[in-house]
Design a protein around this motif. Structure first.
Motif, short mmCIF file in Angstrom:
data_model
loop_
_atom_site.label_atom_id
_atom_site.label_comp_id
_atom_site.label_asym_id
_atom_site.label_seq_id
_atom_site.Cartn_x
_atom_site.Cartn_y
_atom_site.Cartn_z
N PRO A 67 86.34 71.84 61.21
CA PRO A 67 85.32 72.93 61.08
C PRO A 67 84.21 72.59 60.31
O PRO A 67 82.88 72.96 60.58
N VAL A 68 84.37 71.91 59.23
CA VAL A 68 83.22 71.67 58.14
C VAL A 68 82.13 70.66 59.10
O VAL A 68 81.20 70.65 58.71
N ASP A 69 82.94 69.73 59.57
CA ASP A 69 82.21 68.70 60.37
C ASP A 69 81.30 69.51 61.43
O ASP A 69 79.93 69.14 61.71
N LEU A 70 81.76 70.41 62.30
CA LEU A 70 81.08 71.00 63.21
C LEU A 70 79.81 71.90 62.61
O LEU A 70 78.63 71.83 62.80
N ALA A 71 80.25 72.63 61.37
CA ALA A 71 79.22 73.36 60.59
C ALA A 71 77.77 72.55 60.25
O ALA A 71 76.77 72.91 60.17
N VAL A 72 78.24 71.36 59.84
CA VAL A 72 77.05 70.32 59.40
C VAL A 72 76.54 69.97 60.45
O VAL A 72 75.18 69.67 60.21
#
Length: 103
Positions: A67-72
């Protein structure tokens, strides 16, 4: 001049008189010719090893995403709220969430 050119004691190819002549009159540059006999009109392209049929374009969704990769990837800075929204989006839409965001 690049470090590599200076290391082998040669001026950059762009500085060669043949290159200037080729630019002016569309002639070939001897150092760049890969088929000196001119037997091949266009290159032959081979399928990659292990290829079975037409190539499928890769979208990036073939691999797991956090999820953090998608958010960034969406332009965020990875705050908790952004990561939580990305987690919900991944759970709800799966690979489609990634394909919408990352071409």
């Amino acid at each position: 001049m690049t470090d590599r050119d200076s290391a082998i004691g040669r001026a950059p190819l762009e500085d060669e008189p043949e290159v200037a002549a080729a630019v002016e009159d569309d002639t070939t540059v001897p150092l760049l010719v890969t088929d000196p006999d001119g037997e091949q009109d266009s290159p032959d392209f081979e399928q990659p090893a292990g290829s079975f049929g037409p190539a499928r374009p890769r979208t990036g969704a073939e691999q797991p995403w956090d999820p953090v990769d998608l958010a960034v990837a969406k332009g965020g800075d990875g705050t908790r709220e952004q990561v939580e929204q990305a987690r919900r989006e991944l759970e709800r839409d799966g690979a489609a969430a990634i394909e919408r965001t990352v071409p």
